[in-house]
Design an enzyme around this catalytic site. Structure first.
Site, mmCIF file in Angstrom:
data_model
loop_
_atom_site.group_PDB
_atom_site.id
_atom_site.type_symbol
_atom_site.label_atom_id
_atom_site.label_comp_id
_atom_site.label_asym_id
_atom_site.label_seq_id
_atom_site.Cartn_x
_atom_site.Cartn_y
_atom_site.Cartn_z
ATOM 1 N N HIS A 129 -3.067 7.244 2.366
ATOM 2 C CA HIS A 129 -3.534 5.940 1.914
ATOM 3 C C HIS A 129 -4.860 5.640 2.596
ATOM 4 O O HIS A 129 -4.997 5.785 3.815
ATOM 5 C CB HIS A 129 -2.491 4.875 2.262
ATOM 6 C CG HIS A 129 -3.004 3.477 2.131
ATOM 7 N ND1 HIS A 129 -3.668 3.046 1.000
ATOM 8 C CD2 HIS A 129 -2.981 2.423 2.984
ATOM 9 C CE1 HIS A 129 -4.022 1.789 1.172
ATOM 10 N NE2 HIS A 129 -3.625 1.383 2.369
ATOM 11 N N ASN A 166 -10.139 -0.177 0.676
ATOM 12 C CA ASN A 166 -8.684 -0.051 0.577
ATOM 13 C C ASN A 166 -8.225 -0.663 -0.751
ATOM 14 O O ASN A 166 -8.259 -1.880 -0.917
ATOM 15 C CB ASN A 166 -8.058 -0.785 1.773
ATOM 16 C CG ASN A 166 -6.534 -0.775 1.742
ATOM 17 O OD1 ASN A 166 -5.917 -0.438 0.737
ATOM 18 N ND2 ASN A 166 -5.927 -1.160 2.852
ATOM 19 N N CYS A 221 0.813 -1.225 0.000
ATOM 20 C CA CYS A 221 0.000 0.000 0.000
ATOM 21 C C CYS A 221 0.845 1.273 0.000
ATOM 22 O O CYS A 221 0.324 2.355 -0.227
ATOM 23 C CB CYS A 221 -0.953 0.001 1.186
ATOM 24 S SG CYS A 221 -2.016 -1.440 1.225
#
Ligand code: COA
Length: 323
Positions: A250, A280, A111
């Site tokens: 993020h 996500n 990520c």
């Protein structure tokens, strides 16, 4: 020499999967997922692979930047879910776009991938080797999620984001600075292993693995490491958070972002969010959000932005940009 972001693009698959859909698969509820994560729905790719999603986002970024595929000399794709071991997603995108003058390669930092890719490209541009680069963050996490594990399957979604950057001579524009870090001792906190590796002696075929995660450990890591990293970056650049328009984080969990805001003593108004719509999306989340802000006209010339990510590795990083 500076590195300036001159265009952005993104792509998400059409298929919307709501929390209520997931409640039909595992014992969970819309209320639990929303209150713990801020997620209401996610997009799942049925027919588009990683490279196709990446290529769609890239086409939009090139259009936005008014750059032709043959003008790109470097493509870096940040992904944990390339369609295959090789070739790289970046090479596949190069082929789809017809970016005949580019060199392509992937970066693996989960990520944090887009931040790692942006830092890498900036460093390569600083050397004078490359002038115009395409940076992609893309993930097809739905293919490595265990859809019977409620502790992970509610969190993730698929998507792609891209940015075109170009070397520029103007001082104080573009990427001002960045910091990236990793801690391999914490690798087990968030990982995706092949459950069974192929074996020459037994003739066993490899089997794909699934995401496994110690959720609370990841949470604690993110809310400590990200503010530390952002503060260290800002201090090294001599710039205060009050001068920053947006902290583009993020999108892993609304509560993580709230906690980071508290620790940095900034209001949530400075932290744009789209996790509610997409969940996500790992490597895609930061460029996807950046593209949304860009297309909504929320980014003005001279705005200072901090882009910050965290994820498996463990990895983390932040980049300070002047738009
Ligand atoms: N629906 C309903 N209940 C669930 C659930 C779900 N989807 N997932 C877990 N639970 C249950 C657990 O089984 C546990 O039940 P128990 O008390 O009976 O044992 C309870 O909810 C609490 O679980 P816990 O793991 O302590 O919840 P939490 O408050 O830590 O929230 C996360 C879980 C995953 C939302 C949270 O830890 C988190 O967001 N961590 C960061 C993860 C992340 O962002 N990863 C990617 C980083 S890039």
């Amino acid at each position: 020499m500076g590195t300036k972001i001159i265009g952005t693009g993104s792509f998400v698959p059409d298929h919307v999967v709501t929390n209520n859909h997931l409640a039909e698969l595992v014992e969970t509820s819309d209320e639990w997922i929303r209150s713990r994560t801020g997620i209401a729905q996610r997009r799942i790719s049925d027919s588009f692979g990683t490279s196709q999603m990446a290529a769609e986002a890239s086409k939009r970024a090139l259009e936005n930047a008014h750059v032709k595929p043959e003008d790109i000399d470097l493509i870096i794709a940040a992904t944990s879910t390339p369609d295959c071991c090789f070739p790289s997603a970046a090479c596949e995108v190069q082929g789809i776009l017809g970016a005949v003058n580019a060199v392509g390669m992937d970066v693996s930092a989960a990520c944090s991938g887009f931040i790692f890719a942006l830092s890498t490209v900036d460093a390569m541009i600083q050397t004078g080797m490359y002038k115009t680069a395409l940076i992609i963050g893309v993930d097809n996490l739905s293919k490595i999620v265990d859809w019977s594990d409620r502790s992970t399957c509610v969190l993730f979604g698929d998507g792609a984001g891209a940015a075109v950057v170009r070397a520029c001579d103007e001082n104080g524009q573009g990427i001002i600075g960045g910091q990236i870090g990793s801690d391999g001792k914490k690798a087990a906190v968030l990982s995706c292993w092949s459950r069974t590796m192929g074996n020459f002696l037994t003739g066993k075929k490899p089997e794909p693995g699934y995401i496994v995660m110690e959720g609370q450990e990841v949470f604690k890591f993110a809310v400590k490491k990200v503010p530390e990293c952002v503060e260290a970056l800002m201090e090294s650049m001599g710039i205060g958070m009050d001068e920053v328009k947006y902290l583009i984080l993020h999108q892993a969990n609304y509560r993580i972002c709230e906690s980071i805001a508290r620790r940095l003593r900034i209001s949530m108004d400075k932290i744009p969010m789209n996790i509610e719509k997409y969940g996500n999306t790992s490597g895609a989340s930061i460029p996807l959000l950046l593209d949304e802000l860009n297309r909504e006209g929320k980014l003005k010339k001279g705005d200072k932005l901090v882009l910050a990510g965290f994820g498996a590795g463990l990895t983390w990083g932040a980049v300070l940009v002047e738009w």
